[in-house]
Design a protein around this motif. Sequence first.
Motif, PDB file in Angstrom:
ATOM      1  N   PRO A   4       0.799  -1.304  -0.047  1.00 44.20           N
ATOM      2  CA  PRO A   4      -0.076   0.041   0.047  1.00 44.20           C
ATOM      3  C   PRO A   4       0.794   1.414  -0.112  1.00 44.20           C
ATOM      4  CG  PRO A   4       0.012  -1.040   2.020  1.00 44.20           C
ATOM      5  CD  PRO A   4       0.736  -1.906   1.135  1.00 44.20           C
ATOM      6  N   PRO A   5       0.227   2.252  -0.745  1.00 45.71           N
ATOM      7  CA  PRO A   5       1.099   3.498  -0.621  1.00 45.71           C
ATOM      8  C   PRO A   5       1.241   3.920   0.809  1.00 45.71           C
ATOM      9  CG  PRO A   5      -0.951   3.992  -1.234  1.00 45.71           C
ATOM     10  CD  PRO A   5      -0.972   2.429  -1.034  1.00 45.71           C
ATOM     11  N   GLU A   6       2.358   4.688   1.003  1.00 48.64           N
ATOM     12  CA  GLU A   6       2.564   5.326   2.461  1.00 48.64           C
ATOM     13  C   GLU A   6       1.839   6.360   2.896  1.00 48.64           C
ATOM     14  OE1 GLU A   6       6.702   6.053   3.546  1.00 48.64           O
ATOM     15  OE2 GLU A   6       7.401   4.527   2.357  1.00 48.64           O
ATOM     16  N   GLN A   7       1.194   6.539   3.925  1.00 45.28           N
ATOM     17  CA  GLN A   7       0.275   7.673   4.384  1.00 45.28           C
ATOM     18  C   GLN A   7       0.940   8.277   5.292  1.00 45.28           C
ATOM     19  OE1 GLN A   7      -2.992   7.935   3.093  1.00 45.28           O
ATOM     20  NE2 GLN A   7      -2.473   6.007   1.849  1.00 45.28           N
ATOM     21  N   PRO A   8       0.650   9.766   5.130  1.00 42.57           N
ATOM     22  CA  PRO A   8       1.301  10.808   6.255  1.00 42.57           C
ATOM     23  C   PRO A   8       0.822  10.256   7.624  1.00 42.57           C
ATOM     24  CG  PRO A   8      -0.077  11.932   4.494  1.00 42.57           C
ATOM     25  CD  PRO A   8      -0.154  10.438   4.230  1.00 42.57           C
ATOM     26  N   ALA A   9       1.825  10.344   8.359  1.00 46.54           N
ATOM     27  CA  ALA A   9       1.144  10.006   9.885  1.00 46.54           C
ATOM     28  C   ALA A   9       0.278  11.010  10.366  1.00 46.54           C
ATOM     29  CB  ALA A   9       2.723  10.016  10.733  1.00 46.54           C
ATOM     30  N   ASN A  10       0.238  11.985  10.009  1.00 44.83           N
ATOM     31  CA  ASN A  10      -0.853  12.947  10.739  1.00 44.83           C
ATOM     32  C   ASN A  10      -2.127  13.186   9.634  1.00 44.83           C
ATOM     33  OD1 ASN A  10       0.288  14.456   8.518  1.00 44.83           O
ATOM     34  ND2 ASN A  10       0.870  16.289   9.863  1.00 44.83           N
ATOM     35  N   GLN A  11      -2.107  12.086   9.106  1.00 49.19           N
ATOM     36  CA  GLN A  11      -3.497  12.364   8.102  1.00 49.19           C
ATOM     37  C   GLN A  11      -4.654  12.171   8.733  1.00 49.19           C
ATOM     38  OE1 GLN A  11      -3.535   9.347   4.877  1.00 49.19           O
ATOM     39  NE2 GLN A  11      -5.025  10.364   3.812  1.00 49.19           N
ATOM     40  N   GLN A  12      -5.729  12.972   8.588  1.00 50.23           N
ATOM     41  CA  GLN A  12      -6.903  13.212   9.258  1.00 50.23           C
ATOM     42  C   GLN A  12      -7.907  12.614   8.200  1.00 50.23           C
ATOM     43  OE1 GLN A  12      -6.806  16.934  10.803  1.00 50.23           O
ATOM     44  NE2 GLN A  12      -5.588  16.819  12.435  1.00 50.23           N
ATOM     45  N   PHE A  13      -8.939  12.161   8.893  1.00 48.91           N
ATOM     46  CA  PHE A  13     -10.276  11.545   8.380  1.00 48.91           C
ATOM     47  C   PHE A  13     -11.471  12.422   9.040  1.00 48.91           C
ATOM     48  CE2 PHE A  13      -6.833   8.513   7.665  1.00 48.91           C
ATOM     49  CZ  PHE A  13      -7.188   8.291   6.414  1.00 48.91           C
TER      50      PHE A  13
END
Length: 78
Positions: A4-13
């Motif tokens: 899977p692509p790397e996601q930013p650690a601080n990504q918010q949903f």
Amino acid sequence: MRTPPEQPANQQFSNADSYGMAFDEAWGRIGSLDPTDSGAREAALQGVISALSDHPFALSQPELVRQVAEFRLRLLQR
């Protein structure tokens, strides 16, 4: 196998779980509060909610933010 692509650690949903994680982090920066001082707890709670006002969940579900925050505090036993 694809990775899977790397996601930013601080990504918010825009969901309660994402908001809860952000709330826990922000609440942890407050430090310890006097458990008998309900005014200090309320002020800190309002401060954290205000600080997270630009979170996607707070923008899409502002009426639920307080409920999620109180729930997180119960989980943290604070």
